[in-house]
Design an enzyme around this catalytic site. Structure first.
Site, PDB file in Angstrom:
ATOM      1  N   TYR A  31      -2.826  -1.012  10.274  1.00  0.00           N
ATOM      2  CA  TYR A  31      -2.710  -1.190   8.823  1.00  0.00           C
ATOM      3  C   TYR A  31      -1.381  -0.628   8.327  1.00  0.00           C
ATOM      4  O   TYR A  31      -0.652  -1.271   7.569  1.00  0.00           O
ATOM      5  CB  TYR A  31      -3.884  -0.493   8.140  1.00  0.00           C
ATOM      6  N   SER A  76       0.858  -1.186   0.000  1.00  0.00           N
ATOM      7  CA  SER A  76       0.000   0.000   0.000  1.00  0.00           C
ATOM      8  C   SER A  76       0.890   1.231   0.000  1.00  0.00           C
ATOM      9  O   SER A  76       2.065   1.154   0.389  1.00  0.00           O
ATOM     10  CB  SER A  76      -0.883   0.005   1.255  1.00  0.00           C
TER      11      SER A  76
END
Length: 259
Positions: free
Chosen positions: A152, A139
């Site tokens: 995350y 990401s």
């Protein structure tokens, strides 16, 4: 010399980016095993992709399930030569003080623990053959803070580090391992956060388009094409490829400089 069609494993492949990767492999003449907990979506994808695809329900945080995924793929499709470690979710959200330790740990288990286990069994499967590729879905939150929740962000930083570390180990075996780092992407994950359901891709598209520097959002298919490229790039190893339409460099600061 043309590359042979892939025999691939895609974790978290029933929806979104994973489903797009599976579709890209099949489109190019390959065969794919999709592993996911979402049996309904996985079976539906299997039906759409036809005889070149198989679905297996699996929990990729459980090593015995991941071991079974590779055994099933080799038995049903043939020697695996491409592995896409894509399974994930947003995980626990909230402030640091509000976040329960057990929720933080379970998020890391899903987002980075599953990548570790998938890589472990991918390497065990492919290393004696002298070729093979692994691609993780990281990401833009792998690169800096503030782009996702705490757990995350920590997990995606760890995925990037794991990719670089594993690349050092597997290069002598003729294997590669890389990562794609999507920005805001039109997928079932973003639709579940932005819209009314994981299937509300229209709302996700409109809202992500409005936030994009170019006015065009990144789609699951865009990320899949990048992941597939990395799986074919023999001399790219240990890299993380950002797939965000240039938003990182075309954002407010960049526009202000040229205005």
């Amino acid at each position: 010399m043309a590359e042979p069609p892939q025999i691939a494993v895609v974790t978290g492949g029933a929806r979104g980016i994973g489903a797009a990767i599976a579709g890209t492999v099949v489109r190019d003449g390959g065969r794919v095993l999709v592993a996911d907990l979402d049996e309904e979506a996985g079976r539906a994808l299997e039906g759409r992709l036809g005889s070149s695809a198989r679905f297996l329900r699996a929990d990729v945080t459980a090593e015995q399930d991941v071991r079974a995924v590779f055994a099933h793929a080799e038995r049903e499709l043939g020697p695996v030569d491409a592995v896409y470690a894509n399974a994930g979710a947003v995980g626990v959200t909230g402030t640091l003080v509000e976040t329960a330790v057990e929720d933080f740990r379970s998020t890391l288990d899903l987002l980075v623990g599953s990548v570790f286990v998938t890589f472990k069994h991918a390497v065990a499967t492919m290393r004696d053959r002298g070729r093979g590729a692994m691609v993780a879905t990281a990401s833009v939150a792998s690169l800096r803070g503030g782009l996702g929740p705490h757990a995350y962000t920590a997990a995606k930083h760890a995925v990037k580090g794991l990719v670089e570390s594993v690349a050092v180990e597997v290069a002598p075996y003729g294997l590669t391992v890389n990562a794609v780092a999507p920005g805001g992407t039109v997928s079932s994950l973003s639709a579940g956060l932005i819209g009314t359901s994981p299937d509300d891709l229209r709302t996700a598209y409109e809202q992500l388009a409005a936030r994009s520097s170019s006015g065009v959002p990144t789609t699951s298919e865009d990320v899949a094409e990048a992941a597939y490229f990395l799986s074919r790039a023999r001399r790219v190893n240990g890299a993380t490829l950002v797939v965000d339409g240039g938003d990182a460099v075309l954002g407010t600061a960049g526009r202000a400089y040229y205005s």
